[in-house]
Design a protein around this motif. Structure first.
Motif, short mmCIF file in Angstrom:
data_model
loop_
_atom_site.label_atom_id
_atom_site.label_comp_id
_atom_site.label_asym_id
_atom_site.label_seq_id
_atom_site.Cartn_x
_atom_site.Cartn_y
_atom_site.Cartn_z
N HIS A 1 59.45 3.08 31.06
CA HIS A 1 58.23 3.01 30.24
C HIS A 1 57.26 1.97 30.81
O HIS A 1 56.05 2.21 30.89
CB HIS A 1 58.65 2.66 28.81
CG HIS A 1 57.53 2.44 27.84
ND1 HIS A 1 56.43 3.27 27.75
CD2 HIS A 1 57.35 1.49 26.89
CE1 HIS A 1 55.63 2.83 26.79
NE2 HIS A 1 56.16 1.75 26.26
N GLU B 1 54.80 -5.40 27.68
CA GLU B 1 53.90 -4.31 28.06
C GLU B 1 52.54 -4.83 28.54
O GLU B 1 51.95 -4.29 29.49
CB GLU B 1 53.73 -3.33 26.89
CG GLU B 1 53.03 -2.06 27.30
CD GLU B 1 53.29 -0.89 26.34
OE1 GLU B 1 54.29 -0.94 25.58
OE2 GLU B 1 52.49 0.04 26.35
N HIS C 1 58.02 -6.39 22.72
CA HIS C 1 57.65 -5.15 23.44
C HIS C 1 56.19 -5.25 23.90
O HIS C 1 55.86 -4.93 25.05
CB HIS C 1 57.87 -3.95 22.50
CG HIS C 1 57.67 -2.61 23.13
ND1 HIS C 1 58.66 -1.64 23.17
CD2 HIS C 1 56.58 -2.05 23.72
CE1 HIS C 1 58.17 -0.55 23.77
NE2 HIS C 1 56.92 -0.77 24.10
MN LIG Z 1 55.19 0.57 24.59
#
Ligand SMILES: [Mn+2]
Length: 198
Positions: free
Chosen positions: A40, A166, A162
């Motif tokens: 991701h 990110e 997160h």
């Molecule tokens: Mn994300």
């Protein structure tokens, strides 16, 4: 302009990594590392740098994710260095403050030929899902070292881990894009009074 592509295959007793990048791409990504959260993040790196990335990794995940993340960073770094070649015509410097919801992270880059990472990011938890947060730094250390770039990453604030991770990937993606862009005012020379950056 010559194509700026790089391909690296790297095999050790711990991992088998194959990476190809196209600096002048569209952010097309084909990524499989066996680590969902890392996939991701790499997807963000490709999408927001507009660097096409094909990344296929088989690592010793039965131990943990460490070797897989570090060796992927090494291979991406080497592939980018190869793609940049003599670094002629590049913009060289870039920085951004990147916001995502409650989080703000700065990245600053110099495509200098001198590897250096300044990392000023901390996480409030050791894991995001099953992913070790300390591996975010390991990845960028390997990337900076092997791409031959000076990279500073500073998280100003943020609550969600997160988001903090990110924003690091997205901010670095954006400065990679801006700094590797060809500067039309000096497209046929290396942007250094030394005359070289590689
Ligand atoms: Mn994300």
């Amino acid at each position: 302009m010559a194509e700026r592509k790089g391909e690296i295959s790297r095999k050790t007793n711990e991992t088998s990594v194959s990476v190809s990048v196209d600096i002048d791409g569209t952010g097309a990504a084909s990524i499989s590392t066996g680590v969902g959260f890392f996939d991701h993040m790499l997807d963000q790196l490709s999408r927001h740098s507009l660097i096409d990335m094909d990344i296929q990794v088989k690592g010793d995940l039965h131990i943990d994710d460490h070797h897989t993340v570090e060796d992927t960073g090494i291979a991406i770094g080497q592939a980018i260095a190869k793609a940049l070649g003599d670094r002629k015509g590049i913009t060289r410097y870039a920085s951004i403050d990147l916001a995502m919801d409650e989080t703000m992270t700065k990245a600053a880059i110099d495509i200098s030929g001198r590897p250096f990472l300044v990392w000023n990011v901390s996480f409030s938890a050791p894991k995001i899902g099953t992913f070790d947060t300390e591996l975010v730094r390991e990845f960028f250390q390997a990337l900076a070292q092997n791409a031959g770039i000076t990279l500073h990453v500073l998280n100003h604030y943020g609550a969600n881990n997160h988001h903090i991770a990110e924003t690091c990937f997205k901010a670095v993606a954006r400065v990679l894009r801006a700094s590797t862009e060809i500067d039309p005012r000096q497209s046929d020379r290396v942007p250094s009074t030394k005359g070289m950056l590689a």
